[in-house]
Design a protein around this motif. Structure first.
Motif, PDB file in Angstrom:
ATOM      1  N   ALA A 116      29.308  11.527  -6.633  1.00 41.39           N
ATOM      2  CA  ALA A 116      29.025  10.478  -5.651  1.00 41.39           C
ATOM      3  C   ALA A 116      30.270   9.664  -5.302  1.00 41.39           C
ATOM      4  N   MET A 117      31.384   9.958  -5.977  1.00 41.52           N
ATOM      5  CA  MET A 117      32.628   9.216  -5.806  1.00 41.52           C
ATOM      6  C   MET A 117      32.412   7.725  -6.057  1.00 41.52           C
ATOM      7  N   LEU A 118      31.725   7.447  -7.172  1.00 44.34           N
ATOM      8  CA  LEU A 118      31.461   6.076  -7.597  1.00 44.34           C
ATOM      9  C   LEU A 118      31.991   5.879  -9.007  1.00 44.34           C
ATOM     10  N   ASP A 119      32.118   4.626  -9.387  1.00 43.47           N
ATOM     11  CA  ASP A 119      32.443   4.314 -10.773  1.00 43.47           C
ATOM     12  C   ASP A 119      31.154   4.450 -11.583  1.00 43.47           C
ATOM     13  N   PRO A 120      31.217   5.058 -12.767  1.00 43.49           N
ATOM     14  CA  PRO A 120      30.000   5.209 -13.572  1.00 43.49           C
ATOM     15  C   PRO A 120      29.236   3.900 -13.789  1.00 43.49           C
ATOM     16  N   SER A 121      29.952   2.774 -13.821  1.00 44.29           N
ATOM     17  CA  SER A 121      29.292   1.483 -14.047  1.00 44.29           C
ATOM     18  C   SER A 121      28.387   1.081 -12.880  1.00 44.29           C
ATOM     19  N   GLU A 122      28.564   1.717 -11.717  1.00 45.88           N
ATOM     20  CA  GLU A 122      27.735   1.398 -10.556  1.00 45.88           C
ATOM     21  C   GLU A 122      26.371   2.083 -10.601  1.00 45.88           C
ATOM     22  N   LEU A 123      26.212   3.069 -11.491  1.00 40.66           N
ATOM     23  CA  LEU A 123      24.969   3.829 -11.550  1.00 40.66           C
ATOM     24  C   LEU A 123      23.951   3.150 -12.453  1.00 40.66           C
ATOM     25  N   LYS A 124      22.696   3.179 -12.023  1.00 41.37           N
ATOM     26  CA  LYS A 124      21.575   2.660 -12.806  1.00 41.37           C
ATOM     27  C   LYS A 124      20.608   3.801 -13.063  1.00 41.37           C
ATOM     28  N   LEU A 125      19.946   3.785 -14.220  1.00 44.64           N
ATOM     29  CA  LEU A 125      19.071   4.888 -14.616  1.00 44.64           C
ATOM     30  C   LEU A 125      17.898   5.103 -13.674  1.00 44.64           C
ATOM     31  N   ASP A 126      17.457   4.054 -12.980  1.00 46.06           N
ATOM     32  CA  ASP A 126      16.307   4.204 -12.089  1.00 46.06           C
ATOM     33  C   ASP A 126      16.697   4.621 -10.667  1.00 46.06           C
ATOM     34  N   MET A 127      17.984   4.853 -10.419  1.00 43.86           N
ATOM     35  CA  MET A 127      18.440   5.258  -9.085  1.00 43.86           C
ATOM     36  C   MET A 127      18.144   6.740  -8.839  1.00 43.86           C
ATOM     37  N   SER A 128      17.663   7.033  -7.642  1.00 41.44           N
ATOM     38  CA  SER A 128      17.450   8.433  -7.256  1.00 41.44           C
ATOM     39  C   SER A 128      18.784   9.016  -6.805  1.00 41.44           C
ATOM     40  N   ILE A 184      27.788  12.816 -12.575  1.00 41.74           N
ATOM     41  CA  ILE A 184      27.049  12.360 -11.383  1.00 41.74           C
ATOM     42  C   ILE A 184      27.896  11.360 -10.593  1.00 41.74           C
ATOM     43  N   ALA A 185      28.562  10.464 -11.290  1.00 42.49           N
ATOM     44  CA  ALA A 185      29.409   9.469 -10.622  1.00 42.49           C
ATOM     45  C   ALA A 185      30.549  10.146  -9.871  1.00 42.49           C
ATOM     46  N   GLU A 186      31.147  11.178 -10.479  1.00 42.58           N
ATOM     47  CA  GLU A 186      32.226  11.910  -9.810  1.00 42.58           C
ATOM     48  C   GLU A 186      31.718  12.545  -8.513  1.00 42.58           C
ATOM     49  N   GLU A 194      25.800  20.957  -6.588  1.00 40.28           N
ATOM     50  CA  GLU A 194      27.116  20.927  -7.234  1.00 40.28           C
ATOM     51  C   GLU A 194      27.052  20.170  -8.565  1.00 40.28           C
ATOM     52  N   SER A 195      26.276  19.087  -8.592  1.00 43.74           N
ATOM     53  CA  SER A 195      26.119  18.324  -9.829  1.00 43.74           C
ATOM     54  C   SER A 195      25.449  19.173 -10.901  1.00 43.74           C
ATOM     55  N   ILE A 196      24.415  19.917 -10.511  1.00 44.09           N
ATOM     56  CA  ILE A 196      23.707  20.769 -11.470  1.00 44.09           C
ATOM     57  C   ILE A 196      24.632  21.856 -12.010  1.00 44.09           C
ATOM     58  N   PHE A 197      25.433  22.458 -11.126  1.00 47.36           N
ATOM     59  CA  PHE A 197      26.406  23.454 -11.597  1.00 47.36           C
ATOM     60  C   PHE A 197      27.381  22.809 -12.588  1.00 47.36           C
ATOM     61  N   ALA A 198      27.841  21.612 -12.282  1.00 49.52           N
ATOM     62  CA  ALA A 198      28.783  20.914 -13.168  1.00 49.52           C
ATOM     63  C   ALA A 198      28.138  20.610 -14.520  1.00 49.52           C
ATOM     64  N   LEU A 199      26.859  20.210 -14.503  1.00 50.86           N
ATOM     65  CA  LEU A 199      26.146  19.938 -15.753  1.00 50.86           C
ATOM     66  C   LEU A 199      25.973  21.215 -16.571  1.00 50.86           C
ATOM     67  N   GLU A 200      25.628  22.309 -15.886  1.00 55.16           N
ATOM     68  CA  GLU A 200      25.469  23.592 -16.577  1.00 55.16           C
ATOM     69  C   GLU A 200      26.773  24.004 -17.250  1.00 55.16           C
ATOM     70  N   GLY A 231      23.791   8.365  -3.550  1.00 55.10           N
ATOM     71  CA  GLY A 231      24.610   8.875  -2.457  1.00 55.10           C
ATOM     72  C   GLY A 231      24.882  10.361  -2.567  1.00 55.10           C
ATOM     73  N   ILE A 232      24.007  11.067  -3.287  1.00 62.03           N
ATOM     74  CA  ILE A 232      24.172  12.508  -3.466  1.00 62.03           C
ATOM     75  C   ILE A 232      23.173  13.232  -2.567  1.00 62.03           C
ATOM     76  N   ASP A 233      23.697  14.059  -1.673  1.00 64.52           N
ATOM     77  CA  ASP A 233      22.823  14.847  -0.798  1.00 64.52           C
ATOM     78  C   ASP A 233      22.431  16.137  -1.510  1.00 64.52           C
ATOM     79  N   SER A 234      21.697  17.002  -0.831  1.00 63.40           N
ATOM     80  CA  SER A 234      21.196  18.221  -1.486  1.00 63.40           C
ATOM     81  C   SER A 234      22.334  19.117  -1.961  1.00 63.40           C
ATOM     82  N   LEU A 235      23.403  19.234  -1.185  1.00 66.92           N
ATOM     83  CA  LEU A 235      24.543  20.048  -1.608  1.00 66.92           C
ATOM     84  C   LEU A 235      25.223  19.415  -2.833  1.00 66.92           C
ATOM     85  N   GLY A 236      25.378  18.112  -2.798  1.00 68.03           N
ATOM     86  CA  GLY A 236      25.969  17.405  -3.935  1.00 68.03           C
ATOM     87  C   GLY A 236      25.125  17.549  -5.183  1.00 68.03           C
ATOM     88  N   LEU A 237      23.803  17.590  -4.990  1.00 69.83           N
ATOM     89  CA  LEU A 237      22.897  17.765  -6.125  1.00 69.83           C
ATOM     90  C   LEU A 237      23.094  19.137  -6.761  1.00 69.83           C
TER      91      LEU A 237
END
Length: 86
Positions: free
Chosen positions: A16-28, A12-14, A41-47, A33-39
């Motif tokens: 959003a182009m963020l450092d993983p330490s910047e992410l919090k579990l309660d963040m949407s 997810i951090a990749e 892409e993230s799901i494909f990456a997770l799969e 900073g992930i738009d629908s296309l990024g979402l």
């Protein structure tokens, strides 16, 4: 499941182009900073990373069984899919 969680945060951090330490579990995805296309892409990456099939329809995300409301809910859903596959 710590390594699964850490890998999800890294993916997810990749996206959003963020450092993983910047992410919090309660963040949407939007707060991260992930738009629908990024979402999608993230799901494909997770799969691909976990060899799972995520039940998510990008055209109707509100009808999906996959909760994408926060990073924590995404982690919980992926961990469940990984556990079911094992």
């Amino acid at each position: 499941m710590t390594e699964v969680r850490d890998r999800i945060i890294q993916i997810i951090a990749e996206q959003a182009m963020l450092d993983p330490s910047e992410l919090k579990l309660d963040m949407s995805p939007q707060e991260i900073g992930i738009d629908s296309l990024g979402l999608v892409e993230s799901i494909f990456a997770l799969e691909e990373a976990f060899d799972i099939s995520v039940p998510f329809n990008a055209n109707e995300p509100e009808k999906s069984e996959f909760d994408i409301s926060s990073l924590g809910s995404i982690i919980a859903a992926v961990e469940k899919l990984v556990a079911e596959k094992a």
